[in-house]
Write a protein that holds these residues in place. Structure first.
Motif, PDB file in Angstrom:
ATOM      1  N   ILE A 127      -8.170  -4.032   7.771  1.00  0.00           N
ATOM      2  CA  ILE A 127      -7.084  -3.642   6.871  1.00  0.00           C
ATOM      3  C   ILE A 127      -5.958  -4.657   7.013  1.00  0.00           C
ATOM      4  O   ILE A 127      -5.863  -5.355   8.032  1.00  0.00           O
ATOM      5  N   GLN A 128      -5.110  -4.728   5.993  1.00  0.00           N
ATOM      6  CA  GLN A 128      -3.981  -5.648   6.007  1.00  0.00           C
ATOM      7  C   GLN A 128      -2.864  -5.104   6.896  1.00  0.00           C
ATOM      8  O   GLN A 128      -2.567  -3.910   6.842  1.00  0.00           O
ATOM      9  N   PRO A 129      -2.229  -5.950   7.704  1.00  0.00           N
ATOM     10  CA  PRO A 129      -1.107  -5.483   8.512  1.00  0.00           C
ATOM     11  C   PRO A 129       0.149  -5.279   7.669  1.00  0.00           C
ATOM     12  O   PRO A 129       0.326  -5.927   6.639  1.00  0.00           O
ATOM     13  N   MET A 130       0.988  -4.372   8.131  1.00  0.00           N
ATOM     14  CA  MET A 130       2.288  -4.163   7.504  1.00  0.00           C
ATOM     15  C   MET A 130       3.315  -4.936   8.322  1.00  0.00           C
ATOM     16  O   MET A 130       3.106  -5.162   9.517  1.00  0.00           O
ATOM     17  N   PRO A 131       4.429  -5.335   7.713  1.00  0.00           N
ATOM     18  CA  PRO A 131       5.494  -5.935   8.519  1.00  0.00           C
ATOM     19  C   PRO A 131       5.928  -4.937   9.598  1.00  0.00           C
ATOM     20  O   PRO A 131       5.997  -3.731   9.350  1.00  0.00           O
ATOM     21  N   GLU A 132       6.183  -5.432  10.792  1.00  0.00           N
ATOM     22  CA  GLU A 132       6.446  -4.568  11.938  1.00  0.00           C
ATOM     23  C   GLU A 132       7.619  -3.616  11.705  1.00  0.00           C
ATOM     24  O   GLU A 132       7.626  -2.505  12.215  1.00  0.00           O
ATOM     25  N   LEU A 133       8.586  -4.029  10.908  1.00  0.00           N
ATOM     26  CA  LEU A 133       9.727  -3.153  10.621  1.00  0.00           C
ATOM     27  C   LEU A 133       9.347  -1.969   9.739  1.00  0.00           C
ATOM     28  O   LEU A 133      10.048  -0.965   9.707  1.00  0.00           O
ATOM     29  N   GLN A 134       8.240  -2.074   9.022  1.00  0.00           N
ATOM     30  CA  GLN A 134       7.804  -0.988   8.141  1.00  0.00           C
ATOM     31  C   GLN A 134       6.816  -0.040   8.812  1.00  0.00           C
ATOM     32  O   GLN A 134       6.444   0.974   8.226  1.00  0.00           O
ATOM     33  N   VAL A 135       6.387  -0.359  10.019  1.00  0.00           N
ATOM     34  CA  VAL A 135       5.400   0.475  10.700  1.00  0.00           C
ATOM     35  C   VAL A 135       6.066   1.753  11.193  1.00  0.00           C
ATOM     36  O   VAL A 135       7.018   1.722  11.969  1.00  0.00           O
ATOM     37  N   SER A 136       5.580   2.889  10.688  1.00  0.00           N
ATOM     38  CA  SER A 136       6.044   4.210  11.110  1.00  0.00           C
ATOM     39  C   SER A 136       4.852   5.143  11.032  1.00  0.00           C
ATOM     40  O   SER A 136       3.800   4.775  10.501  1.00  0.00           O
ATOM     41  N   GLN A 137       4.990   6.339  11.549  1.00  0.00           N
ATOM     42  CA  GLN A 137       3.876   7.283  11.506  1.00  0.00           C
ATOM     43  C   GLN A 137       3.474   7.585  10.065  1.00  0.00           C
ATOM     44  O   GLN A 137       2.295   7.662   9.748  1.00  0.00           O
ATOM     45  N   GLN A 138       4.454   7.731   9.199  1.00  0.00           N
ATOM     46  CA  GLN A 138       4.161   8.031   7.798  1.00  0.00           C
ATOM     47  C   GLN A 138       3.420   6.873   7.132  1.00  0.00           C
ATOM     48  O   GLN A 138       2.435   7.084   6.421  1.00  0.00           O
ATOM     49  N   SER A 139       3.863   5.647   7.377  1.00  0.00           N
ATOM     50  CA  SER A 139       3.197   4.498   6.748  1.00  0.00           C
ATOM     51  C   SER A 139       1.809   4.266   7.342  1.00  0.00           C
ATOM     52  O   SER A 139       0.887   3.868   6.620  1.00  0.00           O
ATOM     53  N   ILE A 140       1.643   4.518   8.638  1.00  0.00           N
ATOM     54  CA  ILE A 140       0.321   4.394   9.257  1.00  0.00           C
ATOM     55  C   ILE A 140      -0.627   5.420   8.662  1.00  0.00           C
ATOM     56  O   ILE A 140      -1.766   5.106   8.314  1.00  0.00           O
ATOM     57  N   ARG A 141      -0.171   6.657   8.536  1.00  0.00           N
ATOM     58  CA  ARG A 141      -1.006   7.704   7.952  1.00  0.00           C
ATOM     59  C   ARG A 141      -1.418   7.336   6.523  1.00  0.00           C
ATOM     60  O   ARG A 141      -2.570   7.502   6.135  1.00  0.00           O
ATOM     61  N   HIS A 142      -0.471   6.824   5.752  1.00  0.00           N
ATOM     62  CA  HIS A 142      -0.766   6.449   4.370  1.00  0.00           C
ATOM     63  C   HIS A 142      -1.773   5.297   4.321  1.00  0.00           C
ATOM     64  O   HIS A 142      -2.736   5.338   3.550  1.00  0.00           O
ATOM     65  N   ARG A 143      -1.561   4.281   5.153  1.00  0.00           N
ATOM     66  CA  ARG A 143      -2.463   3.120   5.165  1.00  0.00           C
ATOM     67  C   ARG A 143      -3.877   3.528   5.581  1.00  0.00           C
ATOM     68  O   ARG A 143      -4.863   3.084   5.003  1.00  0.00           O
ATOM     69  N   LEU A 144      -3.988   4.407   6.582  1.00  0.00           N
ATOM     70  CA  LEU A 144      -5.304   4.857   7.029  1.00  0.00           C
ATOM     71  C   LEU A 144      -5.959   5.776   5.988  1.00  0.00           C
ATOM     72  O   LEU A 144      -7.179   5.773   5.839  1.00  0.00           O
ATOM     73  N   ALA A 145      -5.164   6.537   5.255  1.00  0.00           N
ATOM     74  CA  ALA A 145      -5.712   7.364   4.176  1.00  0.00           C
ATOM     75  C   ALA A 145      -6.295   6.475   3.077  1.00  0.00           C
ATOM     76  O   ALA A 145      -7.375   6.750   2.544  1.00  0.00           O
ATOM     77  N   LEU A 146      -5.602   5.393   2.758  1.00  0.00           N
ATOM     78  CA  LEU A 146      -6.116   4.440   1.780  1.00  0.00           C
ATOM     79  C   LEU A 146      -7.416   3.798   2.280  1.00  0.00           C
ATOM     80  O   LEU A 146      -8.361   3.597   1.510  1.00  0.00           O
ATOM     81  N   TRP A 147      -7.467   3.482   3.563  1.00  0.00           N
ATOM     82  CA  TRP A 147      -8.673   2.905   4.162  1.00  0.00           C
ATOM     83  C   TRP A 147      -9.842   3.885   4.058  1.00  0.00           C
ATOM     84  O   TRP A 147     -10.939   3.503   3.666  1.00  0.00           O
ATOM     85  N   ALA A 148      -9.600   5.159   4.385  1.00  0.00           N
ATOM     86  CA  ALA A 148     -10.657   6.168   4.302  1.00  0.00           C
ATOM     87  C   ALA A 148     -11.118   6.350   2.861  1.00  0.00           C
ATOM     88  O   ALA A 148     -12.313   6.510   2.601  1.00  0.00           O
ATOM     89  N   ALA A 149     -10.188   6.302   1.921  1.00  0.00           N
ATOM     90  CA  ALA A 149     -10.549   6.431   0.509  1.00  0.00           C
ATOM     91  C   ALA A 149     -11.394   5.240   0.059  1.00  0.00           C
ATOM     92  O   ALA A 149     -12.334   5.400  -0.727  1.00  0.00           O
ATOM     93  N   SER A 150     -11.098   4.062   0.574  1.00  0.00           N
ATOM     94  CA  SER A 150     -11.878   2.882   0.194  1.00  0.00           C
ATOM     95  C   SER A 150     -13.294   2.959   0.746  1.00  0.00           C
ATOM     96  O   SER A 150     -14.226   2.425   0.144  1.00  0.00           O
ATOM     97  N   LEU A 151     -13.472   3.625   1.879  1.00  0.00           N
ATOM     98  CA  LEU A 151     -14.812   3.796   2.438  1.00  0.00           C
ATOM     99  C   LEU A 151     -15.671   4.674   1.542  1.00  0.00           C
ATOM    100  O   LEU A 151     -16.873   4.457   1.420  1.00  0.00           O
TER     101      LEU A 151
END
Length: 81
Positions: free
Chosen positions: A53-77
């Motif tokens: 998966i693509q990394p997010m800028p470190e300042l944007q990394v939060s629990q909410q953004s991680i959850r969203h990014r991983l949800a997108l990853w699961a949807a792509s699977l």
């Protein structure tokens, strides 16, 4: 960041698949006492390190953004099947 309709379900799926991936790869051995937030962050960082998966800028990394990014990853699977 637009919330997905079934984001909670996709986050659970990402947690399940990501945990299996990390343990099969030998990168982690999760225990029952580990919180979901810790697991999700570890899975996110592992997937970024493995360039799945693509990394997010470190300042944007939060629990909410991680959850969203991983949800997108699961949807792509699901789309790959």
């Amino acid at each position: 960041m637009k919330k997905l309709d079934n984001e909670k379900e996709l986050v659970r799926k990402a947690l399940t698949i990501g945990t299996a991936y990390a343990e099969k790869r030998g990168a982690a051995k999760f225990e029952e006492g580990d919180s979901a937030n810790e697991r999700l962050e570890f899975i996110y960082r592992l997937l970024v390190r493995d360039k799945l998966i693509q990394p997010m800028p470190e300042l944007q990394v939060s629990q909410q953004s991680i959850r969203h990014r991983l949800a997108l990853w699961a949807a792509s699977l699901d789309k790959k099947k």
